[in-house]
Design an enzyme around this catalytic site. Structure first.
Site, short mmCIF file in Angstrom:
data_model
loop_
_atom_site.label_atom_id
_atom_site.label_comp_id
_atom_site.label_asym_id
_atom_site.label_seq_id
_atom_site.Cartn_x
_atom_site.Cartn_y
_atom_site.Cartn_z
N HIS A 150 0.84 -1.19 0.00
CA HIS A 150 0.00 0.00 0.00
C HIS A 150 0.88 1.24 0.00
O HIS A 150 2.03 1.21 0.44
CB HIS A 150 -0.91 0.02 1.23
CG HIS A 150 -1.87 -1.12 1.27
ND1 HIS A 150 -2.93 -1.23 0.39
CD2 HIS A 150 -1.92 -2.23 2.06
CE1 HIS A 150 -3.60 -2.35 0.65
NE2 HIS A 150 -3.00 -2.97 1.65
N CYS A 191 -0.36 2.43 -4.30
CA CYS A 191 -1.13 3.63 -4.58
C CYS A 191 -0.21 4.85 -4.49
O CYS A 191 0.70 4.89 -3.66
CB CYS A 191 -2.27 3.79 -3.59
SG CYS A 191 -3.56 2.53 -3.74
#
Length: 428
Positions: A150, A191
């Protein structure tokens, strides 16, 4: 008698010509690789699947284990939720990619600081930790780094901590100055991963690509009904499935980038650094040994934004239930996630209102994400938010709100003012 003659001939060949040598890089050096899955938990299955698959590619193309370092939490293959214990797959029709993967650093050893120390070859700092392996590269060597997890503006997460963009750039610059490599390639799946490398100098012999730009999500793919989780990430499976089937000694990094960019159609794949390196062959970083091509049958990608994965998994599970008794705990878990998202957003809004002293400013501040230039402010604020409100590495929904702190810092508000407001809103 024939056995002895054969053995003698084999010995003679080695004696005359030497043992078979691993193909060298275009710079006349060795291949090194650092593979990192920075998450834990079953719903993050795909991250370790990506990294295990990456290992198999490098291994199949001749890079030896002693020069591949793997960092992953290692809680997937033998997870109680795994209906196929001891295995991990990265494609619905793929084979096990977990077998043979070195467990160099697992569990609490997978940290940002260990990553930086391993990358920079600090052998003494890793003594007594995991396998102790580091990237012990030299001036003619090539390094391949693959990170999957992430992310948020200027941050990628580890199981317990975050790596900031400036620290990564600083490590690379240090290595270049000390001639620890000839060329380096980074592939980052996260991300806002483009924000990690937007300030990468073009004179440090590094070429990098990322799954997304500095302002958007990356995407998970391949939902598997039997395992009830996503098996891969869109950018990652695209580059790996290309490496599996192509002749890497004749495909350039630029060609692979173009293929991955075209196939990763839900986010904007980016490239950074020294574009001359993009003309090098993929084999110079992923291994030069010829390998039998592997192809996979086409199946629906079922791509979803990475932050939506927990809810998407629950939604899939909900559609497969048959009784109210089965549905109730799933709905409760979904509602718990929605409540947490709302709580986080509310706290960030209150922090913003305290900082700006204007309730109308939140709409403006929470608009388009600004690019980070004031790293001092943002890093201090992000650290304070993680310490006082929500531990970022444990809460991807909190990470989704960090862009607002970027915007506050870039709008001229001071780190001390923002940090003080965080303390007031999140005080226990």
């Amino acid at each position: 008698m024939k056995l002895y003659v054969g053995a003698f001939l084999a010995f003679a060949v080695v004696a005359v010509y030497g043992a078979p040598q691993e193909p060298v890089t275009s710079s006349g050096g060795k291949h090194w690789a650092l593979l990192v899955a920075g998450s834990s938990g079953w719903y993050n299955y795909r991250h370790q699947a990506d990294v295990c698959h990456a290992y198999q590619i490098l291994k199949n193309h001749g890079i030896p284990d002693e020069r591949i370092v793997v960092m992953m939490y290692d809680d997937i293959a033998h997870n109680k939720e795994n209906p196929f214990p001891g295995t991990i797959i990265n494609h619905p029709h793929g084979t096990d990619v977990y077998h043979g993967v070195p467990k160099d650093y697992t569990k609490s050893e997978v940290t940002p600081q260990n990553f930086l120390d391993i990358l920079q070859g600090y052998q003494n700092r890793m003594t007594g930790i995991g396998s102790g392996k580091v990237i012990n590269s030299g001036p003619n060597d090539h390094i391949f780094v693959n990170f999957v997890d992430h992310g948020a503006p200027g941050i990628v997460a580890f199981p317990d901590g975050e790596l900031h963009a400036r620290d990564l750039i600083k490590a690379i610059t240090h290595m270049h100055k000390n001639k620890q490599y000839a060329q380096m390639v980074l592939y980052i799946e996260a991300c806002e991963s483009g924000s990690m490398l937007k300030d990468l100098p073009d004179d440090v012999s590094v070429f990098a690509t990322t799954a997304s730009n500095a302002k958007e999500s990356s995407y998970a793919c391949y939902y598997d009904k039997k395992r009830q989780t996503y098996l891969g990430d869109l950018y990652s499976v695209n580059w790996m499935e290309d490496s599996d089937k192509e002749i890497l000694s004749s495909e350039s990094l630029e060609k692979q980038y173009d293929i991955v960019k075209q196939k990763t159609n839900r986010s904007h794949v980016q490239q950074f650094g020294n574009m001359k390196i993009a003309n090098e062959f993929v084999a110079d970083f992923q291994g030069k040994k010829a390998s039998v091509p592997i192809t996979y049958p086409e199946v629906p990608m079922d791509a979803v934004p990475s932050p939506d994965v927990p809810l998407a998994i629950l939604h899939h599970r909900l559609t497969e239930t048959k009784t109210e008794e089965e549905r109730k705990p799933i709905i409760e878990e979904m509602m718990g996630i929605y409540d947490m998202i709302e709580e986080i957003r509310d706290k960030v809004k209150r922090i913003t209102e305290l900082v700006t002293k204007n309730k109308e400013m939140f709409t403006l501040i929470s608009g388009k994400t600004k690019l980070i230039t004031n790293y001092d402010c943002y890093e201090e604020v992000a650290t304070q938010f993680s310490k006082s409100c929500y531990k970022l590495s444990h809460n991807l929904y909190a990470m989704r709100q960090l862009y607002i702190f970027v915007n506050l810092c870039e709008s001229g508000y001071t780190a001390s003012n923002i940090a003080e407001s965080i303390l007031k809103v999140c005080k226990k």
